[in-house]
Design a protein around this motif. Structure first.
Motif, PDB file in Angstrom:
ATOM      1  N   ARG A  53       5.477   3.637  -4.194  1.00 48.13           N
ATOM      2  CA  ARG A  53       5.342   5.023  -4.668  1.00 48.13           C
ATOM      3  C   ARG A  53       6.705   5.702  -4.818  1.00 48.13           C
ATOM      4  O   ARG A  53       6.874   6.615  -5.621  1.00 48.13           O
ATOM      5  CB  ARG A  53       4.483   5.827  -3.698  1.00 48.13           C
ATOM      6  N   SER A  54       7.656   5.282  -4.025  1.00 46.07           N
ATOM      7  CA  SER A  54       8.993   5.897  -4.063  1.00 46.07           C
ATOM      8  C   SER A  54       9.854   5.351  -5.189  1.00 46.07           C
ATOM      9  O   SER A  54      10.927   5.892  -5.455  1.00 46.07           O
ATOM     10  CB  SER A  54       9.699   5.670  -2.728  1.00 46.07           C
ATOM     11  N   HIS A  91      -9.862   0.844  -2.833  1.00 45.05           N
ATOM     12  CA  HIS A  91     -10.204   1.822  -1.794  1.00 45.05           C
ATOM     13  C   HIS A  91      -9.102   2.881  -1.703  1.00 45.05           C
ATOM     14  O   HIS A  91      -8.400   2.971  -0.696  1.00 45.05           O
ATOM     15  CB  HIS A  91     -10.363   1.142  -0.427  1.00 45.05           C
ATOM     16  N   PRO A  92      -8.934   3.700  -2.741  1.00 46.19           N
ATOM     17  CA  PRO A  92      -7.811   4.642  -2.762  1.00 46.19           C
ATOM     18  C   PRO A  92      -7.837   5.675  -1.644  1.00 46.19           C
ATOM     19  O   PRO A  92      -6.800   6.130  -1.204  1.00 46.19           O
ATOM     20  CB  PRO A  92      -7.934   5.312  -4.129  1.00 46.19           C
ATOM     21  N   GLY A  93      -8.993   6.030  -1.156  1.00 39.96           N
ATOM     22  CA  GLY A  93      -9.082   7.034  -0.094  1.00 39.96           C
ATOM     23  C   GLY A  93      -8.552   6.558   1.235  1.00 39.96           C
ATOM     24  O   GLY A  93      -8.270   7.359   2.123  1.00 39.96           O
ATOM     25  N   ASP A  94      -8.398   5.254   1.392  1.00 38.86           N
ATOM     26  CA  ASP A  94      -7.947   4.705   2.672  1.00 38.86           C
ATOM     27  C   ASP A  94      -6.432   4.665   2.793  1.00 38.86           C
ATOM     28  O   ASP A  94      -5.903   4.324   3.826  1.00 38.86           O
ATOM     29  CB  ASP A  94      -8.452   3.260   2.845  1.00 38.86           C
ATOM     30  N   SER A  95      -5.704   4.999   1.740  1.00 41.53           N
ATOM     31  CA  SER A  95      -4.274   4.717   1.705  1.00 41.53           C
ATOM     32  C   SER A  95      -3.400   5.652   2.505  1.00 41.53           C
ATOM     33  O   SER A  95      -3.213   5.476   3.685  1.00 41.53           O
ATOM     34  CB  SER A  95      -3.787   4.629   0.269  1.00 41.53           C
ATOM     35  N   ALA A  96      -2.845   6.664   1.901  1.00 38.92           N
ATOM     36  CA  ALA A  96      -1.725   7.403   2.482  1.00 38.92           C
ATOM     37  C   ALA A  96      -2.024   8.107   3.794  1.00 38.92           C
ATOM     38  O   ALA A  96      -1.120   8.616   4.428  1.00 38.92           O
ATOM     39  CB  ALA A  96      -1.201   8.424   1.477  1.00 38.92           C
ATOM     40  N   ASN A  97      -3.271   8.149   4.242  1.00 44.77           N
ATOM     41  CA  ASN A  97      -3.560   8.830   5.502  1.00 44.77           C
ATOM     42  C   ASN A  97      -2.748   8.277   6.654  1.00 44.77           C
ATOM     43  O   ASN A  97      -2.329   9.011   7.523  1.00 44.77           O
ATOM     44  CB  ASN A  97      -5.051   8.746   5.832  1.00 44.77           C
ATOM     45  N   GLY A  98      -2.520   6.964   6.669  1.00 48.85           N
ATOM     46  CA  GLY A  98      -1.755   6.373   7.747  1.00 48.85           C
ATOM     47  C   GLY A  98      -0.307   6.138   7.395  1.00 48.85           C
ATOM     48  O   GLY A  98       0.466   5.660   8.201  1.00 48.85           O
ATOM     49  N   GLY A  99       0.107   6.498   6.177  1.00 42.72           N
ATOM     50  CA  GLY A  99       1.473   6.264   5.735  1.00 42.72           C
ATOM     51  C   GLY A  99       2.296   7.524   5.768  1.00 42.72           C
ATOM     52  O   GLY A  99       1.820   8.602   6.097  1.00 42.72           O
ATOM     53  N   THR A 100       3.548   7.385   5.392  1.00 40.12           N
ATOM     54  CA  THR A 100       4.445   8.536   5.411  1.00 40.12           C
ATOM     55  C   THR A 100       4.432   9.291   4.095  1.00 40.12           C
ATOM     56  O   THR A 100       5.137  10.275   3.951  1.00 40.12           O
ATOM     57  CB  THR A 100       5.889   8.083   5.723  1.00 40.12           C
ATOM     58  N   GLY A 101       3.630   8.865   3.136  1.00 38.73           N
ATOM     59  CA  GLY A 101       3.588   9.522   1.842  1.00 38.73           C
ATOM     60  C   GLY A 101       3.168  10.973   1.909  1.00 38.73           C
ATOM     61  O   GLY A 101       3.521  11.770   1.053  1.00 38.73           O
ATOM     62  N   SER A 102       2.390  11.357   2.912  1.00 38.22           N
ATOM     63  CA  SER A 102       1.916  12.734   3.014  1.00 38.22           C
ATOM     64  C   SER A 102       2.907  13.643   3.736  1.00 38.22           C
ATOM     65  O   SER A 102       2.694  14.848   3.825  1.00 38.22           O
ATOM     66  CB  SER A 102       0.570  12.759   3.747  1.00 38.22           C
TER      67      SER A 102
END
Length: 195
Positions: free
Chosen positions: A97-98, A141-152
């Motif tokens: 994403r970066s 499964h797009p809803g499972d992604s950035a919740n645990g990552g630093t993207g948010s």
């Protein structure tokens, strides 16, 4: 084929030197520099304008996602190939994403690294087979992604996390960033809530 200028970024000198020796065996690749910190990466990208930046996932001094973005913004022709010991979904997603064009795990053999270099410099994307399933999962499964990552996280929150990872206390982080201790604590609380 024209020569590809490569910049190497890893905090471990022996890793940089080994990659340098490997890459210089090919006449179509040339290492223009080696660096070990995030700040040094940005200076070297501006100075050398490499075609390819092979960068470790966890360089000291700056969050990886910010470093990738700034490197690509500093020199639009520079493609980033991430070299990482992390094989989790959030690390892969954050890198891509970066602006990274490829992701190679450090457990890969030299043949895979050279294949990744060729693929990325040709304008395509490369993922190590051991992490490619993360991309499939992110799409299915797009809803499972950035919740645990630093993207948010915000840029400041990522800076705080980086400094925590480097062992600084909240008081030291406040001094380093030029903000109050209370502001750092607020960022820490926000990071904990998001992650």
């Amino acid at each position: 084929m024209t020569q590809t200028n490569v910049l190497l970024a890893d905090h471990q000198c022996v890793v940089r030197e080994a990659m340098h020796l490997l890459i210089e065996q090919r006449s179509d690749l040339h290492v223009v520099g080696e660096v070990g910190t995030g700040a040094d990466v940005l200076e070297a990208v501006v100075k050398y304008e490499p075609n390819l930046l092979i960068m470790e996932q966890s360089l000291p001094g700056m969050p990886t996602v910010d470093l990738i973005r700034k490197a690509v913004e500093s020199c639009s022709r520079t493609k980033v190939l991430m070299l990482s010991s992390h094989e989790n979904r959030s690390a892969v997603e954050d890198a891509l994403r970066s602006g990274a064009s490829g992701y190679v795990v450090k457990t890969a053999c030299s043949k895979e690294l050279m294949e990744a270099i060729d693929v990325v410099r040709d304008g395509r994307s490369y993922l190590s087979p051991s992490v490619a399933h993360h991309l499939v999962n992110a799409i299915s499964h797009p809803g499972d992604s950035a919740n645990g990552g630093t993207g948010s996280l915000t840029t400041r929150e990522r800076q705080v996390v980086q400094l925590i990872a480097e062992g600084l206390s909240s008081k030291e982080i406040a001094a380093h960033l030029g903000v109050s201790h209370k502001t750092v604590e607020s960022h820490r609380a926000s990071v904990m809530e998001k992650l």
